[in-house]
Design an enzyme around this catalytic site. Structure first.
Site, PDB file in Angstrom:
ATOM      1  N   HIS A 120      83.882  42.372  59.413  1.00 36.70           N
ATOM      2  CA  HIS A 120      82.758  42.040  60.298  1.00 36.70           C
ATOM      3  C   HIS A 120      82.834  42.940  61.539  1.00 36.70           C
ATOM      4  O   HIS A 120      83.855  42.971  62.221  1.00 36.70           O
ATOM      5  CB  HIS A 120      82.892  40.555  60.669  1.00 36.70           C
ATOM      6  CG  HIS A 120      81.731  39.950  61.381  1.00 36.70           C
ATOM      7  ND1 HIS A 120      81.208  38.735  61.012  1.00 36.70           N
ATOM      8  CD2 HIS A 120      81.019  40.357  62.452  1.00 36.70           C
ATOM      9  CE1 HIS A 120      80.217  38.412  61.830  1.00 36.70           C
ATOM     10  NE2 HIS A 120      80.083  39.396  62.722  1.00 36.70           N
ATOM     11  N   LEU A 121      81.737  43.651  61.783  1.00 41.73           N
ATOM     12  CA  LEU A 121      81.702  44.612  62.891  1.00 41.73           C
ATOM     13  C   LEU A 121      82.144  43.968  64.215  1.00 41.73           C
ATOM     14  O   LEU A 121      81.652  42.905  64.582  1.00 41.73           O
ATOM     15  CB  LEU A 121      80.266  45.152  63.046  1.00 41.73           C
ATOM     16  CG  LEU A 121      80.057  46.171  64.176  1.00 41.73           C
ATOM     17  CD1 LEU A 121      80.739  47.491  63.846  1.00 41.73           C
ATOM     18  CD2 LEU A 121      78.577  46.366  64.436  1.00 41.73           C
ATOM     19  N   HIS A 122      83.067  44.601  64.896  1.00 46.00           N
ATOM     20  CA  HIS A 122      83.483  44.089  66.204  1.00 46.00           C
ATOM     21  C   HIS A 122      83.927  45.226  67.106  1.00 46.00           C
ATOM     22  O   HIS A 122      84.551  46.175  66.665  1.00 46.00           O
ATOM     23  CB  HIS A 122      84.600  43.040  66.069  1.00 46.00           C
ATOM     24  CG  HIS A 122      85.811  43.529  65.321  1.00 46.00           C
ATOM     25  ND1 HIS A 122      85.824  43.678  63.949  1.00 46.00           N
ATOM     26  CD2 HIS A 122      87.030  43.902  65.750  1.00 46.00           C
ATOM     27  CE1 HIS A 122      87.011  44.113  63.567  1.00 46.00           C
ATOM     28  NE2 HIS A 122      87.768  44.275  64.638  1.00 46.00           N
ATOM     29  N   LEU A 123      83.591  45.099  68.363  1.00 52.67           N
ATOM     30  CA  LEU A 123      83.944  46.083  69.378  1.00 52.67           C
ATOM     31  C   LEU A 123      85.132  45.548  70.185  1.00 52.67           C
ATOM     32  O   LEU A 123      85.092  44.426  70.684  1.00 52.67           O
ATOM     33  CB  LEU A 123      82.739  46.301  70.311  1.00 52.67           C
ATOM     34  CG  LEU A 123      82.899  47.302  71.450  1.00 52.67           C
ATOM     35  CD1 LEU A 123      83.029  48.723  70.906  1.00 52.67           C
ATOM     36  CD2 LEU A 123      81.693  47.225  72.387  1.00 52.67           C
TER      37      LEU A 123
END
Ligand SMILES: [Zn+2]
Length: 166
Positions: A120-123
């Site tokens: 899951h995309l995360h910064l």
């Protein structure tokens, strides 16, 4: 060398004494307030959630991720990208206010060789401090100074709330 390598020290157990929860996607579980995961929500907007990292590399280590499950920055809409930009700046302001770091590392781990452990995309927003241990010190087993993620969540949640009241 990236901070992801530090996860191999199993800091989750070090910090919380718990094993990884059995959920399909840990970030979706956090977004859905699933009771099986540690709820480290700091701030929520229309499309994003700011969360303390359960595996902090440093005091104040935050993750910003979209509420919807996407796995690439290429899937962010223009409006989402703009919201994320503003939120990144706001998160850095809040961290500056609460922890007074000397700098930040902000970034994504993209692709199989990047050290990414969650799809899951995360910064990542990692505050950096002038007196922190170097990477080699940590590898060498020097004592890590890590604030409990729940304490981080509480402090930063209050700071976000204060900003958004005015
Ligand atoms: Zn997800």
């Amino acid at each position: 060398m990236h901070y992801n390598n530090l996860f191999s020290f199993n800091k989750l157990e070090y910090v919380t004494g718990k094993k990884k929860p059995d959920v399909k996607c840990i970030l979706c579980a956090i977004a859905e307030k699933d009771e099986r995961v540690a709820l480290l929500e700091v701030h929520r907007t229309a499309c994003f959630l700011v969360s303390a990292n359960l595996y902090p590399f440093n005091v104040g280590h935050l993750l910003i991720f979209p509420l919807r499950h996407i796995e690439s920055i290429k899937q962010l809409s223009g409006a989402e990208a703009l919201e994320l930009h503003g939120l990144t700046n706001e998160a850095m302001d809040v961290l500056s206010e609460v922890y007074s770091p000397g700098g930040f590392n902000v970034g994504y781990n993209i692709g199989a060789c990047s050290g990414a452990s969650i799809e899951h995309l995360h910064l990542h927003i990692v505050p950096r401090y002038s007196r922190e241990l170097g990477f080699i010190d940590i590898l060498g087993g020097a004592k890590l100074v890590v604030e409990h993620p729940e304490t981080t969540t509480k402090k930063l949640n209050e700071a976000f709330q204060k900003r958004n009241l005015t």
